[in-house]
Design a protein around this motif. Sequence first.
Motif, short mmCIF file in Angstrom:
data_model
loop_
_atom_site.label_atom_id
_atom_site.label_comp_id
_atom_site.label_asym_id
_atom_site.label_seq_id
_atom_site.Cartn_x
_atom_site.Cartn_y
_atom_site.Cartn_z
N LYS A 144 1.19 -1.22 0.04
CA LYS A 144 -0.24 -0.07 0.44
C LYS A 144 1.09 1.31 0.28
O LYS A 144 0.80 2.12 -0.63
CB LYS A 144 -0.99 0.00 1.15
N LYS A 145 2.20 0.94 0.92
CA LYS A 145 3.01 2.03 1.08
C LYS A 145 3.72 2.90 -0.31
O LYS A 145 4.18 3.66 -0.83
CB LYS A 145 3.27 2.38 2.13
N LEU A 146 4.01 1.39 -1.04
CA LEU A 146 4.58 1.51 -2.75
C LEU A 146 4.03 2.52 -3.13
O LEU A 146 4.68 2.65 -4.18
CB LEU A 146 5.46 0.28 -2.47
N GLY A 147 2.41 1.90 -3.06
CA GLY A 147 2.03 1.84 -4.07
C GLY A 147 1.71 4.06 -4.48
O GLY A 147 1.53 4.59 -5.08
N GLU A 148 1.54 4.19 -2.97
CA GLU A 148 1.45 5.51 -2.45
C GLU A 148 2.04 6.63 -3.76
O GLU A 148 2.42 8.01 -3.46
CB GLU A 148 0.94 6.05 -0.85
N ASP A 179 4.19 5.97 -5.31
CA ASP A 179 3.83 5.26 -7.20
C ASP A 179 5.30 4.20 -7.28
O ASP A 179 6.10 4.72 -8.44
CB ASP A 179 4.57 7.02 -7.67
N ARG A 180 4.87 3.17 -6.43
CA ARG A 180 6.60 2.45 -6.48
C ARG A 180 5.59 1.41 -6.93
O ARG A 180 4.28 0.90 -6.36
CB ARG A 180 7.02 2.07 -4.93
N GLU A 181 6.42 -0.02 -7.18
CA GLU A 181 5.88 -1.03 -7.95
C GLU A 181 4.95 -2.20 -7.37
O GLU A 181 4.05 -2.84 -7.15
CB GLU A 181 6.67 -1.48 -8.72
N GLY A 182 5.91 -2.95 -6.52
CA GLY A 182 5.25 -3.77 -5.58
C GLY A 182 6.82 -4.66 -4.62
O GLY A 182 8.05 -4.12 -4.33
N VAL A 183 6.54 -5.30 -4.21
CA VAL A 183 7.84 -6.77 -4.10
C VAL A 183 7.50 -7.72 -4.59
O VAL A 183 7.01 -8.26 -4.95
CB VAL A 183 7.06 -6.27 -2.35
N VAL A 184 8.64 -8.17 -4.63
CA VAL A 184 9.26 -9.96 -4.33
C VAL A 184 9.31 -10.28 -2.91
O VAL A 184 10.56 -9.92 -2.11
CB VAL A 184 10.57 -10.12 -5.17
N SER A 237 -1.80 -1.52 -6.74
CA SER A 237 -2.98 -0.98 -7.78
C SER A 237 -2.74 -0.10 -8.77
O SER A 237 -2.66 0.23 -9.82
CB SER A 237 -3.72 -0.73 -6.89
N LYS A 238 -1.61 0.49 -7.71
CA LYS A 238 -1.19 2.29 -8.99
C LYS A 238 -0.52 1.59 -9.59
O LYS A 238 -0.55 1.88 -11.29
CB LYS A 238 -0.45 2.75 -7.93
N ALA A 239 0.49 0.07 -9.63
CA ALA A 239 1.37 -0.62 -10.91
C ALA A 239 0.52 -0.71 -11.93
O ALA A 239 0.78 -0.93 -13.68
CB ALA A 239 2.34 -1.47 -10.32
#
Length: 404
Positions: free
Chosen positions: A246-250, A252-257, A273-275
Amino acid sequence: MEINIGKKNSHKIFFFKCPSCGLSYSTTLPSFIKNELPELVDISSKKLEGAFKRGNLKFYDSQGVDSIQFRKRIGKIESGAMICFGDKIEVIRGFPKIRRTLMLNPSLKDHFSDEVAVEEKMNGYNVRIALINHKITAFTRGGYICPYTTKKAPELMDLTDFFRDNPETVICGEMVGTENPYVTHYYPEVGSLGFKIFDLREKVSNHPLTVDEKFETLEKYGLPPVKLLGVFDVEDAPEKVMNIVKKLGEADREGVVMKDPEMKITPLKYTSSKAHADELEYAFRYPFEFGRSFFFSRVIREGFQAYELDESEFELKQRAKRLGESILYPMLDVIKHVSRGDVASEDLVIHVDSYDDAADFVRHLRDLGVVATLLEFEDGKAVIRRIHQSTSDRITNYLRGGLY
């Protein structure tokens, strides 16, 4: 080892010589695939010969490297794997496919045993960097040698000591930044161009270092890793990962592995969701360049993410608005653009040392099947125009009354 290529670079006149063994001989490429390659990759000659006949094994020559390219997965050998010829035969395995989870809670608990290491997934392009013929060489995910990345990677990172001490190790990472010619994304800490390393793997076996070993090695040589966002007990991991994403999306970052710290279990990935919206927005700007599965998979991710989050009516409406706008607006923009007689295209900006370097990269794009031209070059700045021909042609046809 000496490689001699006939005038047409045809597999029929490819010759392999190995004077280092004391018995100099030559063999055609089909014979090499039948007799020598099975031992190198531990796959039956019958399976390899069949792949060669179907075009899934190809001779590839670029940047002074002669090689055999795995166009598709064959047995245990991944798509994008390369057999490179030089002073010795080098086996560069393809990067393993990382599967995606749609539901964090059940998936993480079923997939991992004790702990989950969570690293940031960067929005760029996957690159493997290896020492081939005493030269640092960068391979794309598909197994193509990228001249731009091959030149830029040693400028971004001092790799001399690392490869002196670890010649049989492959660096797996993500090229990111606004001058990334494949996937442009702004990261404040990166700026125009940067590299982030997410794996270190052995050449032939593809065996990865553990998470701790990787970070210790990268720190030792001053090389840039992706961010380690935490190591969590598997029971706590779903909630922790969701909060992180959630914080990454806010931001404007993609996600996690998500990885087993010992790297004995295959990783999983999960994106914001932003990604998803950003990817759909780009794809619908050139809607006829992508397969339907590309669009469908991202919409499916949104549905499952909304379900697992148990979103409020307001949050759900915001997600639906974001999803709809990422589909409709860019598609309408490109239809209007083509209706005025223009072509669907995008301009890429890279900085290189010379006009020849820029032209070399354009030739590389064309090898990948991309329609591209060098628009201008001045003071090291190259503007490359990528034409999305299928989108231009099909929109023009439909605007003239063609049937869908």
